[in-house]
Motif scaffolding. Structure first.
Motif, PDB file in Angstrom:
ATOM      1  N   ASN A 172      25.897  85.678 -22.378  1.00  0.00           N
ATOM      2  CA  ASN A 172      24.905  84.851 -21.718  1.00  0.00           C
ATOM      3  C   ASN A 172      25.387  83.414 -21.698  1.00  0.00           C
ATOM      4  O   ASN A 172      26.512  83.126 -22.135  1.00  0.00           O
ATOM      5  CB  ASN A 172      23.549  84.971 -22.431  1.00  0.00           C
ATOM      6  CG  ASN A 172      22.401  85.015 -21.450  1.00  0.00           C
ATOM      7  OD1 ASN A 172      22.182  84.068 -20.712  1.00  0.00           O
ATOM      8  ND2 ASN A 172      21.687  86.131 -21.428  1.00  0.00           N
ATOM      9  N   TYR A 210      23.731  85.704 -15.527  1.00  0.00           N
ATOM     10  CA  TYR A 210      22.951  86.922 -15.295  1.00  0.00           C
ATOM     11  C   TYR A 210      23.191  87.944 -16.402  1.00  0.00           C
ATOM     12  O   TYR A 210      24.336  88.259 -16.741  1.00  0.00           O
ATOM     13  CB  TYR A 210      23.300  87.547 -13.942  1.00  0.00           C
ATOM     14  CG  TYR A 210      22.494  88.789 -13.654  1.00  0.00           C
ATOM     15  CD1 TYR A 210      21.147  88.693 -13.324  1.00  0.00           C
ATOM     16  CD2 TYR A 210      23.063  90.053 -13.751  1.00  0.00           C
ATOM     17  CE1 TYR A 210      20.383  89.830 -13.082  1.00  0.00           C
ATOM     18  CE2 TYR A 210      22.316  91.201 -13.511  1.00  0.00           C
ATOM     19  CZ  TYR A 210      20.977  91.077 -13.181  1.00  0.00           C
ATOM     20  OH  TYR A 210      20.224  92.201 -12.952  1.00  0.00           O
ATOM     21  N   PHE A 215      16.473  88.595 -16.833  1.00  0.00           N
ATOM     22  CA  PHE A 215      17.217  87.330 -16.795  1.00  0.00           C
ATOM     23  C   PHE A 215      16.410  86.167 -16.230  1.00  0.00           C
ATOM     24  O   PHE A 215      16.421  85.060 -16.769  1.00  0.00           O
ATOM     25  CB  PHE A 215      18.503  87.535 -15.973  1.00  0.00           C
ATOM     26  CG  PHE A 215      19.068  86.270 -15.394  1.00  0.00           C
ATOM     27  CD1 PHE A 215      19.754  85.379 -16.206  1.00  0.00           C
ATOM     28  CD2 PHE A 215      18.906  85.958 -14.048  1.00  0.00           C
ATOM     29  CE1 PHE A 215      20.276  84.208 -15.685  1.00  0.00           C
ATOM     30  CE2 PHE A 215      19.419  84.792 -13.520  1.00  0.00           C
ATOM     31  CZ  PHE A 215      20.113  83.908 -14.348  1.00  0.00           C
ATOM     32  N   SER A 216      15.688  86.393 -15.144  1.00  0.00           N
ATOM     33  CA  SER A 216      14.982  85.297 -14.471  1.00  0.00           C
ATOM     34  C   SER A 216      13.896  84.663 -15.336  1.00  0.00           C
ATOM     35  O   SER A 216      13.512  83.516 -15.115  1.00  0.00           O
ATOM     36  CB  SER A 216      14.373  85.784 -13.148  1.00  0.00           C
ATOM     37  OG  SER A 216      13.470  86.846 -13.376  1.00  0.00           O
TER      38      SER A 216
END
Length: 305
Positions: A172, A210, A215-216
């Motif tokens: 990440n 991502y 993720f968002s």
């Protein structure tokens, strides 16, 4: 008239470029709140202006040449045999070379000044925060304060913060745009990032890489307290709780969740961060069944070879 038109065009291009470079609806990159963010903003603007020294003249000359040498302009000189001009060659090569040389020096200088591993100069002792990227949330461990939080980072202003960053799952990227810097979080590795907040406030922190379905919504709030006293008072509030970050609590955090609420831990198992990093190393403590299965799979593949 020409001068006014040219001035307006330059202003429009500059403003448009700034908006594109900002990359965010409220231009957070252009509104930094710390020394690293300020340095990155300065670098972005300087590089942009240098590149515009080439872009703007090219746009203007394209329009001017098209107008001057239009078919209806009988005053324009037609030279079908023309193929060389020393002055033109010198101009089109020397200006880009000078700009590239300036950018090279600038890149070398700022690459060292803004090195994420470089400690910030300060009279105050740095605060250490250990960051663990999970699915899909952020775990923050304060080893000296012996507390931990999920999806909320609290720091004092005017105090350097040394982030040690890893991942308990896939790769990440840890990013607080207004404070500057961005560094990857990778399983089995510990990376570093040094930041500082010079103004009290709440800043958005995001995942910049991502990492799957949630993720968002892998976001957190970075809260910069106005003083050390305010920060210490917050630490005391967290310590007054009952939750403890031990192996059982960490196993629960490892389970994928989306829009995970802010969570506090009044105590942390010693060496928890180091244990998480070692969990992906051969012979180290296995953080969960998934990690253990991955090790077994790797060993089986090696045996087959």
């Amino acid at each position: 008239m020409k001068s006014k038109w040219l001035s307006s065009l330059i202003k429009m291009l500059s403003v448009g470029g700034a908006f594109l470079l900002a990359g965010c609806e409220d231009m957070v990159l252009m509104n930094p709140k710390g020394p690293i963010g300020e340095g990155e903003k300065s670098l972005i603007l300087t590089a942009t202006w240098l590149m515009l020294l080439v872009v703007i003249p090219v746009i203007i000359m394209t329009i001017a040449f098209a107008w001057r040498y239009r078919a209806s302009n009988t005053k324009a000189t037609y030279k079908p045999k023309w193929d060389h001009s020393t002055a033109v060659e010198a101009t089109v090569w020397s200006i880009p070379l000078v700009i590239v040389a300036i950018l090279a020096v600038l890149t070398w200088k700022t690459s060292h000044e803004l090195d994420p591993y470089k400690a910030l100069e300060s009279d105050k002792k740095p605060l250490t925060v250990q960051v663990v990227a999970l699915d899909w949330k952020w775990l923050f461990i304060y080893p000296e304060q012996k507390i931990a939080t999920v999806n909320e980072l609290v720091i004092p202003t005017h105090t350097p913060v040394e982030f040690r960053i890893t991942s308990g799952t896939v790769m990440n990227s840890f990013f607080i745009p207004q404070l500057g810097g961005q560094i990857y979080a990778m399983a089995g590795m510990s990376t570093k990032l040094h930041l500082q907040a010079d103004e009290a406030g709440t800043y958005d922190g995001i995942s910049a890489n991502y990492s799957g379905a949630g993720f968002s919504d892998m976001k957190f709030q970075a809260v910069a307290k106005a003083s050390d006293e305010d920060f210490n008072a917050w630490v005391a509030e967290v310590k007054a709780g009952n939750n403890a970050l031990d192996d059982t609590a960490y196993q629960a955090l490892l389970k994928p969740t989306e829009k995970h609420p802010v969570e506090y831990f009044a105590a942390v198992k010693p060496q928890m961060y180091e244990q998480i990093v070692r969990s992906f190393m051969h012979g180290g403590h296995k953080a969960d069944e998934h990690h253990e299965g991955m090790h077994e799979m790797a060993e089986e593949m090696g045996a087959e070879e």
